[in-house]
Design an enzyme around this catalytic site. Structure first.
Site, PDB file in Angstrom:
ATOM      1  N   GLU A 209       0.514  -1.261   0.071  1.00 45.95           N
ATOM      2  CA  GLU A 209      -0.106  -0.063   0.276  1.00 45.95           C
ATOM      3  C   GLU A 209       0.920   1.387   0.005  1.00 45.95           C
ATOM      4  OE1 GLU A 209      -2.613   0.219   3.221  1.00 45.95           O
ATOM      5  OE2 GLU A 209      -4.338  -2.157   1.944  1.00 45.95           O
ATOM      6  N   GLU A 332      -5.071  -8.230  -0.460  1.00 40.17           N
ATOM      7  CA  GLU A 332      -6.207  -8.434   0.981  1.00 40.17           C
ATOM      8  C   GLU A 332      -7.885  -7.857   0.430  1.00 40.17           C
ATOM      9  OE1 GLU A 332      -4.539  -5.283   4.200  1.00 40.17           O
ATOM     10  OE2 GLU A 332      -2.498  -5.355   2.934  1.00 40.17           O
TER      11      GLU A 332
HETATM   12  O1  AHR Z   1      -5.177  -5.808   7.504  1.00 39.03           O
HETATM   13  C1  AHR Z   1      -5.263  -5.042   7.954  1.00 39.03           C
HETATM   14  C2  AHR Z   1      -3.999  -3.709   7.404  1.00 39.03           C
HETATM   15  O2  AHR Z   1      -4.683  -3.134   6.567  1.00 39.03           O
HETATM   16  C3  AHR Z   1      -2.933  -3.777   6.419  1.00 39.03           C
HETATM   17  O3  AHR Z   1      -1.861  -3.901   7.409  1.00 39.03           O
HETATM   18  C4  AHR Z   1      -3.079  -2.732   5.454  1.00 39.03           C
HETATM   19  O4  AHR Z   1      -2.259  -3.267   4.272  1.00 39.03           O
HETATM   20  C5  AHR Z   1      -4.361  -2.609   5.195  1.00 39.03           C
HETATM   21  O5  AHR Z   1      -4.773  -1.788   5.793  1.00 39.03           O
END
Ligand code: AHR
Length: 538
Positions: A209, A332
């Site tokens: 990110e 994610e």
């Molecule tokens: O999964 C939780 C968090 O969400 C992770 O660390 C990050 O990559 C995202 O913003």
């Protein structure tokens, strides 16, 4: 659009079906019924395939965050742990699930992580402050422990690299530490640490990110694209067989959404294999107006996000006249909105604090089922995806000192792992629709299907009607299958029902019986508020 798909659309139009492939639903093939109470139909033709499903499509994620690692998978003081300190009950559960690939060690954590702190004799490892989650990191679990754990869990690592405070040189050193057999500085260090065999890690994430102002080491898209290019170059010098994933946008909410992806890929398209996407959904005032009917339709916005991101990848491909087509790593995805601020994201400088411990209810599980459907129908380009995360932290599995329980979202994820095998089929769904704010009319029924090499077909169906059961007819356009071999449905009266240590089975799959097939059609009634799977023998 493939010629397969074009000719199908022509035939569907000829059969009087108004097919909609509009952008709002990405590549979901959908037609509206003429009246709101008509039964829904799912047209399945085994010749109309999307793609073989990559075994890594239903991976997961473990970050050094909260109680995911410490007290989650690693708990040396626990009566439930083995001689390595690995929780045996958690290992068994993950092994049974069959999770193919697990992203590690972060997440936001990775952008300030020095992997050298987590290798070598445990007594010499420093205790450090993890700035991402304001948590004490004891470094008692690191790269080698993760690799040993993966082997026992029957899964593969998807390694995250620090491109925040970390350098491309240090990223390449980790590849050398993990993948080179011997005779170099970093491979010999691994051997000195007691691990003679290289791990041959194939998949690597170039940072996390990096578009986010919250990210340690956040930079502009062009700066990141150049850093990713250099890291990729150095990593491939060490091991040409690695597959590399650049950081795409953190989600459509970002002001730089798609622009970030475009600029990053202008710099590093030729050096990477995949681009990452992330997305978390919430039934919040801002996202849905706390409207559950809209909430269970949000997977359609994930279809759209995939479609838009692919358009950018293919735009850059065109600019560069590249023969290579990138794939996507949706590394994610989940529901996450309750434990997302204040003390739920601040470790207050403790070790293993209770962070992001989201309790999941029935409606969350229904949306997760919809998200599984979205991933399946995009499996021609999404090759890796990770349910974020796996244990304790926004997770399907929750532990305490005495055991674990399965959250509601465990079940649609487990079904995807168990039944979504072989090829994804390009089904056409014909369904009545309903209205929600700021979206196209939403189909009540969302369905996908897969066909494995033994001729077993699985159908995954979401009924978004929160008040009424819906009639569904599966129309087998070529071969109707013989008999049902598995089925289950997740439903209930209370959309807000959750599981807990006190009531671990409040929301769990129920029997769905054996819907009968005759004259090339299978009909069944899907309960209101439900997600179901049915598997047939050939
Ligand atoms: O999964 C939780 C968090 O969400 C992770 O660390 C990050 O990559 C995202 O913003």
């Amino acid at each position: 659009m493939s010629s397969n798909r074009r000719s199908f659309l022509r035939r569907a139009a000829g059969a009087g079906l108004a097919c909609s492939t509009n952008l709002a639903f990405g590549r979901f093939l959908f037609a509206e019924t003429s009246s709101p109470n008509d039964p829904s139909r799912v047209f399945i033709d085994s010749r109309r395939t999307i793609s073989p499903i990559d075994p890594n499509l239903f991976g997961s994620f473990l970050e050094h965050l909260g109680r995911a690692i410490y007290e989650g998978i690693y708990d040396p003081g626990s009566k439930l742990s083995d001689e390595n300190g690995f929780r045996k009950d958690v290992l068994d559960e993950i092994k049974k699930l069959g999770v193919p690939i697990i992203r590690y060690p972060g997440g936001n954590f990775v952008s300030g992580y020095n992997w050298l702190d987590g290798v070598g004799p445990k007594k010499d490892r420093p205790v450090v402050l993890d700035k991402a989650w304001n948590t004490i990191e004891p470094n008692q679990f690191g790269t080698n422990e993760f690799m040993q754990w993966c082997k026992l869990a029957g899964t593969k690592p998807l390694m995250g690299l620090n491109l925040g405070t970390g350098t491309p040189e240090r990223a390449a050193a980790l590849v050398e530490y993990c993948n080179v057999e011997k005779g170099t500085e970093w491979s010999d260090l691994r051997r000195k640490h007691g691990y003679a065999e290289p791990y041959k890690v194939k998949h690597w994430c170039l940072g996390n990110e990096m578009d986010g102002p919250w990210q340690i080491g956040h930079m502009t898209a062009t700066e990141y694209g150049m850093k990713a290019q250099d890291a990729a170059r150095q990593m491939r010098y060490v091991d040409p067989s690695v597959e590399l994933i650049a950081c795409g946008s953190s989600g459509p909410f970002m002001p730089t959404y798609l622009e970030w992806d475009r600029e990053v890929l202008e710099q590093c398209y030729d050096y990477v294999d995949g681009l990452s996407l992330h997305r978390y959904f919430g039934n919040t005032d801002e996202e849905t107006g706390k409207d559950s009917e809209k909430f269970v339709a949000l997977n359609l916005t994930m279809d759209r996000q995939i479609d838009e991101t692919l358009a950018v990848c293919d735009l850059i491909r065109g600019h560069k006249r590249s023969p290579k087509k990138l794939w996507l790593s949706f590394d994610e995805w989940n529901v996450w909105y309750r434990a997302r601020s204040g003390d739920a994201v601040n470790g207050h400088r403790e070790a293993a604090p209770h962070l992001l411990e989201e309790p999941y209810n029935l409606e969350d599980a229904l949306l997760v089922g919809g998200l599984v459907n979205t991933l399946l129908r995009n499996s021609d380009r999404v090759k890796i995806a990770c349910l974020a995360q796996l244990v304790n932290v926004i997770a399907p599995i929750t532990t305490n000192a005495n055991g674990l329980f399965r959250q509601t979202i465990y079940y649609p994820y487990a079904w995807a792992l168990q039944f979504a095998r072989g090829e994804a089929l390009n089904v056409l769904v014909q369904s009545p629709t309903y209205e929600v704010s700021k979206m196209e009319p939403v189909p009540y029924i969302d369905a996908t299907a897969t066909l494995d090499k033994n001729g077993q077909t699985s159908v995954f169906v979401l009924n978004r009607d929160l008040s009424k059961p819906r009639q569904v007819e599966i129309v087998w356009e070529d071969n109707a299958p013989s008999r049902v071999i598995n089925s289950g449905v997740l439903t209930g009266d209370d959309l807000k029902a959750i599981n807990s240590f006190d009531a671990p089975q409040k929301v769990k799959p129920q029997s769905f019986g054996k819907p009968s097939t005759s004259g090339g059609k299978t009909t069944f009634e899907l309960p209101a508020r439900s997600y179901a799977v049915v598997q047939w023998a050939s």
